[in-house]
Structures are given as structure tokens and as C-alpha cells.
Write an enzyme that holds these catalytic residues in place. Structure first.
Site, PDB file in Angstrom:
ATOM      1  N   GLU A  70      14.235   9.211  16.052  1.00 21.01           N
ATOM      2  CA  GLU A  70      13.851   9.354  14.639  1.00 21.01           C
ATOM      3  C   GLU A  70      13.252  10.747  14.444  1.00 21.01           C
ATOM      4  OE1 GLU A  70      11.835   6.117  12.623  1.00 21.01           O
ATOM      5  OE2 GLU A  70      11.071   7.508  11.098  1.00 21.01           O
ATOM      6  N   ASP A 144      12.234  16.526   3.877  1.00 21.92           N
ATOM      7  CA  ASP A 144      11.810  17.396   2.773  1.00 21.92           C
ATOM      8  C   ASP A 144      13.050  17.910   2.024  1.00 21.92           C
ATOM      9  OD1 ASP A 144       8.889  17.533   3.530  1.00 21.92           O
ATOM     10  OD2 ASP A 144       9.829  18.240   5.373  1.00 21.92           O
ATOM     11  N   LYS A 148      14.347  24.055  -4.368  1.00 24.65           N
ATOM     12  CA  LYS A 148      14.757  25.373  -4.907  1.00 24.65           C
ATOM     13  C   LYS A 148      15.968  25.892  -4.135  1.00 24.65           C
ATOM     14  CE  LYS A 148      10.242  26.739  -6.508  1.00 24.65           C
ATOM     15  NZ  LYS A 148       8.948  27.111  -5.998  1.00 24.65           N
ATOM     16  N   ASP A 180      14.909  10.111  -1.749  1.00 23.43           N
ATOM     17  CA  ASP A 180      14.631   9.683  -3.127  1.00 23.43           C
ATOM     18  C   ASP A 180      14.964  10.818  -4.091  1.00 23.43           C
ATOM     19  OD1 ASP A 180      12.587  11.300  -2.107  1.00 23.43           O
ATOM     20  OD2 ASP A 180      11.177  10.577  -3.617  1.00 23.43           O
TER      21      ASP A 180
HETATM   22  C1  LIG Z   1       8.650  14.022   3.512  1.00 22.04           C
HETATM   23  S1  LIG Z   1       8.137  13.659   5.123  1.00 22.04           S
HETATM   24  C2  LIG Z   1       8.774  12.027   5.422  1.00 22.04           C
HETATM   25  C3  LIG Z   1       8.075  11.350   6.546  1.00 22.04           C
HETATM   26  C4  LIG Z   1       8.617   9.956   6.931  1.00 22.04           C
HETATM   27  N1  LIG Z   1       9.972  10.010   7.398  1.00 22.04           N
HETATM   28  C5  LIG Z   1       8.494   8.986   5.793  1.00 22.04           C
HETATM   29  O1  LIG Z   1       9.534   8.561   5.264  1.00 22.04           O
HETATM   30  O2  LIG Z   1       7.354   8.630   5.423  1.00 22.04           O
HETATM   31  C6  LIG Z   1       9.204  14.654   6.136  1.00 22.04           C
HETATM   32  C7  LIG Z   1       8.704  14.794   7.560  1.00 22.04           C
HETATM   33  O3  LIG Z   1       9.644  15.507   8.349  1.00 22.04           O
HETATM   34  C8  LIG Z   1       8.937  16.313   9.267  1.00 22.04           C
HETATM   35  N2  LIG Z   1       9.831  17.395   9.694  1.00 22.04           N
HETATM   36  C9  LIG Z   1      10.286  18.421   8.926  1.00 22.04           C
HETATM   37  N3  LIG Z   1      11.054  19.238   9.646  1.00 22.04           N
HETATM   38  C10 LIG Z   1      11.092  18.724  10.904  1.00 22.04           C
HETATM   39  C11 LIG Z   1      11.717  19.133  12.113  1.00 22.04           C
HETATM   40  N4  LIG Z   1      12.444  20.247  12.159  1.00 22.04           N
HETATM   41  N5  LIG Z   1      11.526  18.375  13.219  1.00 22.04           N
HETATM   42  C12 LIG Z   1      10.798  17.236  13.159  1.00 22.04           C
HETATM   43  N6  LIG Z   1      10.179  16.803  12.046  1.00 22.04           N
HETATM   44  C13 LIG Z   1      10.316  17.538  10.939  1.00 22.04           C
HETATM   45  C14 LIG Z   1       7.741  16.803   8.477  1.00 22.04           C
HETATM   46  O4  LIG Z   1       6.672  17.226   9.302  1.00 22.04           O
HETATM   47  C15 LIG Z   1       7.383  15.563   7.659  1.00 22.04           C
HETATM   48  O5  LIG Z   1       6.435  14.753   8.305  1.00 22.04           O
END
Ligand SMILES: C[S@@+](CC[C@H](N)C(=O)[O-])C[C@H]1O[C@@H](n2cnc3c(N)ncnc32)[C@H](O)[C@@H]1O
Length: 243
Positions: A70, A144, A148, A180
Site C-alpha cells: 500500500e 494527492d 494545478k 475523490d
Molecule cells: C491524501 S493522503 C491519503 C492518505 C491515505 N491513503 C488515506 O486515504 O487516508 C496521501 C498520502 O500519500 C503519501 N505519499 C505521497 N507521495 C508518496 C510517495 N511518493 N511515497 C509514499 N507515500 C506517498 C502522503 O504522505 C500522504 O500521506
């Protein structure tokens, strides 16, 4: 400066930037203690020798059926829920946000989970070290969306990452994505369906509008619903080469 003779992973790591947060609110002393105590034994360490590979199955005891990854597990609710439901599967979670890592360790403690390992950093450093077909599932939930246009290159879902997921997932395995953000949904679908080695499992709208039962909710999903956004849940089968 690159000599051009280094392990390609070294060069890629040097050029890459992680744009997210690594730390949030100061952790309570108990959580900080849990992190210090448990992370060293749960953490996945990447091999540093040139050409070395990281065999995911080697991180888990004999008898582990398969390994799921994951990416960006956030608070770890989904990963912990899956690990509890599938004790014969090994789970690797990757997340650079240390508050999230502490939260997953808390879940592992509370639910006595023994089948979880954590890569507490950018997953893009780990993926190239994993052998072909070494995972049975990759899950990326509510990544994320970087809305933009000038930030679209930061999105984790790209044609290149879909190709890398295809290399890593064994035939018959699954890629799961959720979002979403409707523009990111279209972007994800365009990239995953453009790859002829994946087949979208949806037959009708409820197959992607309704979260499957074997798919625990994440904190981010709950927040999106509270704010009136409808999430989408995508499942892609990794096809055999000849399919
Ligand atoms: C918007 S959050 C969603 C977190 C979780 N999946 C949820 O649904 O609650 C996106 C997560 O992806 C992680 N993330 C972003 N880029 C990443 C990467 N290159 N490797 C691992 N995690 C990453 C961020 O730190 C963040 O915690």
C-alpha cells in the site's frame, strides 16, 4: 556530479523530490516512544549494493501466501484492516509522513498484527529494487491530486508508474486506486486503461461508486464524504502477457 556509472537507482533518487509533509503535529510522548521502539524492527531497509534486489517475500515468515503493497497509507486504517483480515498475506506500507507511520504502528500494536512491514519514505526509492511479479496487489488510496496543471507531474499515477506497477504485480493480481477528485479520476482511468496489461474490473457504475466490502475505509475517505465529495474505487486485474 553523476559519473554515469552509478546504480541507476542512485541517480534517480538524487533527481527526485518528495513534495509532501514528513512531520505534522508534535507526536505525544507515547506515540514517539512507540515509533522509536517498534519502527526499527518493522522498517524495510533498502539494499545499497549496486544491482541488489529486495525480495518482498523475504521480509515475512515462511508460509506467507503473497505480498501486498500500500502506497501512501496515511493513518494506516486500511492497511491495518486488510492485515487483520488476511493474516496469511504479508503487507508492506510506504509512507514518508511520520505521524502516519506512528499511527500504523499503533494499529499493529492494538490489533497484534505480525504481518506488516513499513517503508517510512518515498515509495519511488523502493519500487525499482523489487523483482518482477513479486507483489500480488498494489493499493494507492486518495493520492494527492495536485490539481494545478503545472503540478500534474507530481501525481503518483503516471503512465510510467502504471507500467512499473504492471511489472511488479504478478498475473492475476490487482491494482486498486481510489480518489475523490473527478479530474484525477479521469486522469487515473486514462492511464490505467491505456495499459493493455490491466483490465478494469467494473461492469457497471456501482462497481466503482460503491466501496467493495473487502476495502476498509480510510480517514481521508471519511473526510471527503463529510465534505460532500463522492469517492471512486477502481480495481484493475493484472493480465497474463498473452491475455
Ligand atoms: C491524501 S493522503 C491519503 C492518505 C491515505 N491513503 C488515506 O486515504 O487516508 C496521501 C498520502 O500519500 C503519501 N505519499 C505521497 N507521495 C508518496 C510517495 N511518493 N511515497 C509514499 N507515500 C506517498 C502522503 O504522505 C500522504 O500521506
Amino acid at each position: 556530479m553523476s559519473t554515469g556509472k552509478e546504480n541507476s537507482n542512485t541517480i534517480v533518487q538524487r533527481d527526485r523530490v518528495f513534495y509532501g509533509r514528513r512531520r505534522g503535529r508534535r507526536l505525544r510522548a507515547g506515540m514517539e516512544g512507540l515509533l522509536d521502539e517498534r519502527l526499527p524492527e518493522l522498517a524495510v531497509t533498502l539494499p545499497s549494493e549496486p544491482g541488489a534486489v529486495l525480495e518482498p517475500a523475504s521480509l515475512f515468515p515462511d508460509g506467507t501466501k503473497e505480498v501486498w503493497l500500500e502506497i501512501g497509507f496515511g493513518g494506516g486504517e486500511h492497511l491495518a484492516g486488510q492485515a487483520a483480515a488476511h493474516p496469511d498475506v504479508g503487507f508492506i506500507g510506504s509512507e514518508p509522513f511520520m505521524n502516519g507511520v506512528a499511527s500504523l504502528i499503533r494499529h499493529c500494536e492494538d490489533e497484534a498484527l505480525c504481518n506488516v512491514r513499513i517503508y517510512p519514505d518515498d515509495v519511488r526509492d523502493m519500487l525499482p529494487l523489487l523483482p518482477d511479479a513479486s507483489l500480488a496487489r498494489i493499493t494507492v488510496l486518495f493520492a494527492d491530486p495536485w490539481p494545478k496543471k503545472r503540478h500534474h507531474s507530481r501525481r503518483i499515477i503516471q503512465h510510467e508508474s502504471i507500467a512499473e506497477f504492471h511489472r511488479l504485480i504478478a498475473p492475476g493480481g490487482e491494482l486498486r486506486l481510489a480518489t475523490d477528485d473527478m479530474r484525477y479520476l479521469r486522469w487515473m482511468l486514462a492511464r490505467a486503461t491505456a495499459h493493455c496489461g490491466f483490465r478494469w474490473r467494473a461492469r457497471g457504475p456501482s462497481d466503482w461508486r460503491v466501496r467493495p466490502e473487502d476495502w476498509p475505509e480510510t480517514r481521508y475517505e471519511a473526510k471527503a464524504r463529510d465534505q460532500g465529495r463522492q469517492p471512486a474505487f477502481l480495481r484493475f486485474e493484472r493480465l497474463e502477457a498473452s491475455d
